[in-house]
Design an enzyme around this catalytic site. Structure first.
Site, PDB file in Angstrom:
ATOM      1  N   GLU A 155     -17.963 -62.421  32.836  1.00 50.08           N
ATOM      2  CA  GLU A 155     -16.957 -63.404  33.253  1.00 50.08           C
ATOM      3  C   GLU A 155     -15.579 -62.852  32.925  1.00 50.08           C
ATOM      4  OE1 GLU A 155     -15.879 -64.889  29.083  1.00 50.08           O
ATOM      5  OE2 GLU A 155     -14.930 -65.259  31.029  1.00 50.08           O
ATOM      6  N   PHE A 156     -14.626 -63.129  33.812  1.00 50.83           N
ATOM      7  CA  PHE A 156     -13.243 -62.694  33.582  1.00 50.83           C
ATOM      8  C   PHE A 156     -12.324 -63.902  33.684  1.00 50.83           C
ATOM      9  CE2 PHE A 156     -14.327 -58.329  33.436  1.00 50.83           C
ATOM     10  CZ  PHE A 156     -15.263 -58.075  34.419  1.00 50.83           C
ATOM     11  N   ASN A 212     -11.634 -56.803  27.693  1.00 52.14           N
ATOM     12  CA  ASN A 212     -10.993 -57.610  26.655  1.00 52.14           C
ATOM     13  C   ASN A 212     -10.371 -56.757  25.569  1.00 52.14           C
ATOM     14  OD1 ASN A 212     -11.338 -60.014  27.882  1.00 52.14           O
ATOM     15  ND2 ASN A 212     -12.799 -60.850  26.418  1.00 52.14           N
ATOM     16  N   CYS A 277     -12.645 -65.402  22.745  1.00 49.46           N
ATOM     17  CA  CYS A 277     -13.103 -64.160  23.365  1.00 49.46           C
ATOM     18  C   CYS A 277     -12.505 -62.888  22.769  1.00 49.46           C
ATOM     19  CB  CYS A 277     -12.844 -64.236  24.864  1.00 49.46           C
ATOM     20  SG  CYS A 277     -13.907 -65.454  25.654  1.00 49.46           S
ATOM     21  N   LYS A 280     -13.469 -61.920  19.123  1.00 47.40           N
ATOM     22  CA  LYS A 280     -14.928 -61.766  19.037  1.00 47.40           C
ATOM     23  C   LYS A 280     -15.382 -60.512  19.772  1.00 47.40           C
ATOM     24  CE  LYS A 280     -17.211 -64.367  21.975  1.00 47.40           C
ATOM     25  NZ  LYS A 280     -17.987 -63.531  22.927  1.00 47.40           N
ATOM     26  N   LYS A 337      -3.417 -70.792  22.788  1.00 47.15           N
ATOM     27  CA  LYS A 337      -2.374 -70.422  23.751  1.00 47.15           C
ATOM     28  C   LYS A 337      -2.001 -71.674  24.509  1.00 47.15           C
ATOM     29  CE  LYS A 337      -5.306 -69.215  27.682  1.00 47.15           C
ATOM     30  NZ  LYS A 337      -5.540 -68.242  28.757  1.00 47.15           N
ATOM     31  N   ARG A 344     -10.008 -72.462  18.992  1.00 48.84           N
ATOM     32  CA  ARG A 344     -10.891 -71.421  18.448  1.00 48.84           C
ATOM     33  C   ARG A 344     -10.103 -70.152  18.140  1.00 48.84           C
ATOM     34  NH1 ARG A 344     -15.869 -71.656  22.678  1.00 48.84           N
ATOM     35  NH2 ARG A 344     -14.137 -71.945  24.150  1.00 48.84           N
TER      36      ARG A 344
HETATM   37  C1  UDX Z   1     -19.572 -68.811  25.976  1.00 53.90           C
HETATM   38  C2  UDX Z   1     -19.571 -67.627  25.019  1.00 53.90           C
HETATM   39  O1  UDX Z   1     -18.899 -68.078  23.846  1.00 53.90           O
HETATM   40  C3  UDX Z   1     -18.848 -66.471  25.564  1.00 53.90           C
HETATM   41  O2  UDX Z   1     -19.002 -65.340  24.725  1.00 53.90           O
HETATM   42  C4  UDX Z   1     -19.436 -66.103  26.870  1.00 53.90           C
HETATM   43  O3  UDX Z   1     -18.634 -65.086  27.450  1.00 53.90           O
HETATM   44  C5  UDX Z   1     -19.542 -67.310  27.794  1.00 53.90           C
HETATM   45  O4  UDX Z   1     -20.159 -68.423  27.173  1.00 53.90           O
HETATM   46  P1  UDX Z   1     -17.817 -70.684  26.322  1.00 53.90           P
HETATM   47  O5  UDX Z   1     -18.237 -71.179  27.634  1.00 53.90           O
HETATM   48  O6  UDX Z   1     -16.394 -70.751  25.913  1.00 53.90           O
HETATM   49  O7  UDX Z   1     -18.211 -69.161  26.166  1.00 53.90           O
HETATM   50  O8  UDX Z   1     -18.710 -71.442  25.218  1.00 53.90           O
HETATM   51  P2  UDX Z   1     -18.600 -72.999  24.855  1.00 53.90           P
HETATM   52  O9  UDX Z   1     -17.427 -73.610  25.508  1.00 53.90           O
HETATM   53  O10 UDX Z   1     -18.770 -73.046  23.385  1.00 53.90           O
HETATM   54  O11 UDX Z   1     -19.897 -73.632  25.568  1.00 53.90           O
HETATM   55  C6  UDX Z   1     -21.183 -73.226  25.239  1.00 53.90           C
HETATM   56  C7  UDX Z   1     -22.119 -74.354  25.695  1.00 53.90           C
HETATM   57  O12 UDX Z   1     -23.451 -73.921  25.507  1.00 53.90           O
HETATM   58  C8  UDX Z   1     -21.931 -75.641  24.894  1.00 53.90           C
HETATM   59  O13 UDX Z   1     -21.838 -76.737  25.763  1.00 53.90           O
HETATM   60  C9  UDX Z   1     -23.209 -75.730  24.053  1.00 53.90           C
HETATM   61  O14 UDX Z   1     -23.637 -77.063  23.840  1.00 53.90           O
HETATM   62  C10 UDX Z   1     -24.192 -74.978  24.935  1.00 53.90           C
HETATM   63  N1  UDX Z   1     -25.335 -74.380  24.248  1.00 53.90           N
HETATM   64  C11 UDX Z   1     -25.135 -73.698  23.091  1.00 53.90           C
HETATM   65  C12 UDX Z   1     -26.599 -74.482  24.842  1.00 53.90           C
HETATM   66  O15 UDX Z   1     -26.733 -75.102  25.890  1.00 53.90           O
HETATM   67  N2  UDX Z   1     -27.653 -73.881  24.237  1.00 53.90           N
HETATM   68  C13 UDX Z   1     -27.505 -73.197  23.053  1.00 53.90           C
HETATM   69  O16 UDX Z   1     -28.495 -72.667  22.532  1.00 53.90           O
HETATM   70  C14 UDX Z   1     -26.206 -73.099  22.471  1.00 53.90           C
HETATM   71  C1  UDX Z   2      -9.293 -63.675  27.674  1.00 55.46           C
HETATM   72  C2  UDX Z   2      -9.122 -62.682  28.806  1.00 55.46           C
HETATM   73  O1  UDX Z   2      -7.769 -62.745  29.279  1.00 55.46           O
HETATM   74  C3  UDX Z   2     -10.064 -63.037  29.948  1.00 55.46           C
HETATM   75  O2  UDX Z   2      -9.959 -62.070  30.969  1.00 55.46           O
HETATM   76  C4  UDX Z   2     -11.494 -63.055  29.411  1.00 55.46           C
HETATM   77  O3  UDX Z   2     -12.397 -63.394  30.440  1.00 55.46           O
HETATM   78  C5  UDX Z   2     -11.616 -64.042  28.275  1.00 55.46           C
HETATM   79  O4  UDX Z   2     -10.672 -63.722  27.239  1.00 55.46           O
HETATM   80  P1  UDX Z   2      -8.462 -66.120  27.112  1.00 55.46           P
HETATM   81  O5  UDX Z   2      -9.190 -65.911  25.824  1.00 55.46           O
HETATM   82  O6  UDX Z   2      -8.619 -67.378  27.861  1.00 55.46           O
HETATM   83  O7  UDX Z   2      -8.895 -64.940  28.155  1.00 55.46           O
HETATM   84  O8  UDX Z   2      -6.923 -65.985  26.760  1.00 55.46           O
HETATM   85  P2  UDX Z   2      -5.737 -64.944  27.106  1.00 55.46           P
HETATM   86  O9  UDX Z   2      -4.888 -65.545  28.138  1.00 55.46           O
HETATM   87  O10 UDX Z   2      -6.286 -63.593  27.313  1.00 55.46           O
HETATM   88  O11 UDX Z   2      -4.921 -64.953  25.698  1.00 55.46           O
HETATM   89  C6  UDX Z   2      -5.626 -64.521  24.566  1.00 55.46           C
HETATM   90  C7  UDX Z   2      -4.684 -64.586  23.379  1.00 55.46           C
HETATM   91  O12 UDX Z   2      -3.698 -63.547  23.475  1.00 55.46           O
HETATM   92  C8  UDX Z   2      -3.923 -65.894  23.227  1.00 55.46           C
HETATM   93  O13 UDX Z   2      -3.922 -66.262  21.855  1.00 55.46           O
HETATM   94  C9  UDX Z   2      -2.509 -65.530  23.690  1.00 55.46           C
HETATM   95  O14 UDX Z   2      -1.531 -66.322  23.045  1.00 55.46           O
HETATM   96  C10 UDX Z   2      -2.408 -64.089  23.247  1.00 55.46           C
HETATM   97  N1  UDX Z   2      -1.450 -63.267  24.012  1.00 55.46           N
HETATM   98  C11 UDX Z   2      -1.632 -63.115  25.354  1.00 55.46           C
HETATM   99  C12 UDX Z   2      -0.426 -62.623  23.309  1.00 55.46           C
HETATM  100  O15 UDX Z   2      -0.278 -62.779  22.100  1.00 55.46           O
HETATM  101  N2  UDX Z   2       0.438 -61.833  24.009  1.00 55.46           N
HETATM  102  C13 UDX Z   2       0.294 -61.637  25.351  1.00 55.46           C
HETATM  103  O16 UDX Z   2       1.090 -60.900  25.938  1.00 55.46           O
HETATM  104  C14 UDX Z   2      -0.767 -62.299  26.052  1.00 55.46           C
END
Ligand code: UDX
Ligand code: UDX
Length: 454
Positions: A155-156, A212, A277, A280, A337, A344
């Protein structure tokens, strides 16, 4: 096609509503019954622009539903996405949720009446899909890979633009175990017009970690230069980075027009990167490097620079106030952000911890975060609902999240209510404000905030 999504969070639910939007039949699976109920009631369980409308449309068209029942959802599907958390665990990655999901899917594959493709979308280190996931699926289903399909599609999605990122992807990368798996996904993704890259499972996994890690490296690079600017009279990180961006390799000239690409949004100095992300995923790649006995000096430096940012912000505040003991500090912004309610790994957690360690009282404000996370053990924090509440009587304000609204506030009026008027702008997002004369404004990457020796 019929698609099951296992793990209906930011990534899973967003993926589901977007696949429903192009006509696929989607069933979202989740272990959290409250989340399942919210989805079926058309209530987006987290803030994501566009998601509420997309969810309601998908539900009303009968193309999306949610359940806690793995077996039925998987039995009725052609493609099963795994989007469960793969959180950091110590210096590595916790794959327990992924393994649990694979076991449930394997059980349904045992008696599957049709060919199904399992797709790992959660971020994993290279080799995870074709070893851990494949082995569990084969052991539990009693069927070999090939009798069912296996893919890894990273995922991006950026939080705050996840729906747009899903509907208009820059590219779709399909790591596949075999040709048949890839062909099924090619058909499923046909409605999306973008480059589609068919490759090995491990290339897809490596690409995600590399993507990332590059973004994190760019951020730590800008913070490294900012630290040098703070030690160099007559420099300013914003001037340096704006001019740096004009390098044609970053901002190419096309048909006489200079294209300032999005990469520029990843070279902003500040108080560091957070989120579920970047930290981690960089740490997961570092731990993978250790397993492969490959040095990860650059990634180690990226994380150590990032780890220092919160403390640096607090040191600027302490330098301006003289001491933080007993001081009241307004922390402006809790989300990792702007544009999200997600705390998180937010830099705000580190800033508040350091302020507590220095004996400061914190009044925190964020326009979107209603239920702070990561502050449970902090007893020096008061969550404020309005800017006035946070700033009245405060000795300093520290900006941690670049919420656009902060620059629009009546700072003359707000500063008049502060006990002392120190503003530490951790995101350089208030540089446009014309501050009252009584305000000491400190930002990132200018000598006013660092050593002044010639
Ligand atoms: C998650 C991962 O954190 C990330 O590394 C990956 O790239 C995409 O999936 P995110 O969607 O942000 O990212 O996670 P989160 O918003 O915490 O949602 C996870 C969902 O999975 C929650 O709704 C949780 O209840 C559910 N879950 C968790 C299950 O259905 N089964 C499980 O065993 C654990
Ligand atoms: C990121 C990646 O951008 C995305 O492609 C991937 O799929 C998931 O992880 P996200 O975690 O939603 O997305 O946030 P992002 O917009 O990347 O910002 C990450 C962190 O970097 C934030 O805390 C933001 O404040 C910080 N940031 C971003 C900076 O400190 N400086 C910058 O120039 C850009």
């Amino acid at each position: 096609m019929r698609v099951a999504i296992v793990g209906s969070g930011y990534v899973g639910l967003t993926t589901g509503v977007c696949l429903a939007a192009v006509g696929h039949q989607v069933i979202c699976v989740d272990v959290n019954p409250d989340r399942v109920a919210a989805i079926n009631a058309g209530k987006a369980p987290f803030h994501e622009p566009g998601l509420p409308q997309m969810l309601l449309t998908a539900l009303s068209s009968g193309l999306l539903s949610a359940t806690t029942g793995y077996f039925g959802a998987i039995a009725e599907s052609d493609v099963i996405f795994i989007t469960v958390p793969t959180p950091q665990k110590g210096q590595g990655i916790d794959l327990s949720y992924l393994a649990e999901a694979a076991r449930h899917i394997g059980a349904a594959l045992q008696t599957a009446a049709n060919y199904k493709v399992v797709v790992v979308k959660s971020t994993v280190v290279p080799g995870t899909t074709d070893t851990l996931v494949r082995t569990i699926l084969e052991d539990v289903s009693w069927r070999r890979a090939g009798e069912w399909g296996l893919c890894m599609v990273p995922e991006f999605l950026q939080e705050g633009s996840a729906v747009d990122d899903s509907m208009n992807p820059d590219r779709i990368v399909i790591g596949r175990w075999d040709e048949r798996s890839g062909q099924v996904l090619a058909e499923m993704y046909r409605p999306f017009e973008c480059p589609k890259i068919f490759t090995t499972l491990r290339n897809a996994e490596m690409l995600k970690c590399a993507s990332n890690s590059l973004l994190a490296t760019l951020i730590s690079f800008s913070n490294q230069i900012a630290a040098l600017c703070e030690a160099t009279p007559d420099t300013d990180i914003e001037v340096v980075m704006d001019a740096l961006h004009l390098d044609r390799r970053l901002s190419p000239v096309v048909d006489g027009q200079r294209i300032r690409p999005g990469i520029l949004s990843f070279l902003r100095a500040g108080c560091g990167f957070g989120g579920s992300c970047l930290p981690k995923d960089v740490n997961a790649l570092r731990s993978y490097a250790r397993v492969r006995d490959v040095p990860s000096r650059l990634l180690d430096a990226v994380m150590s620079i990032n780890a220092e940012r919160s403390a640096h912000l607090v040191s600027l505040c302490e330098m301006a106030l003289g001491s933080l003991e007993g001081a009241t500090v307004a922390v402006l912004g809790l989300a990792f952000k702007a544009g999200t309610d997600d705390m998180r790994e937010s830099p705000a957690i580190g800033v508040i911890s350091y302020l507590a360690g220095k004996g400061a009282l914190v009044r925190a404000y964020d326009p979107m975060v209603c239920r702070p996370t990561g502050l449970e053990d902090k007893d020096n924090v008061v969550l404020c609902r309005m800017p006035d509440e946070a700033l009245t009587g405060a000795d300093a304000a520290v900006v941690v999240t670049a919420w656009p609204e902060f620059a629009q506030w009546d700072w003359d009026g707000l500063c008049a209510k502060m006990r002392r008027q120190v503003i530490v702008d951790g995101r350089n997002s208030l540089r446009s404000v014309s501050w009252p004369a009584c305000v000491e404004y400190l930002s990132i990457g200018t000598p006013a905030t660092g050593k002044n020796e010639e």
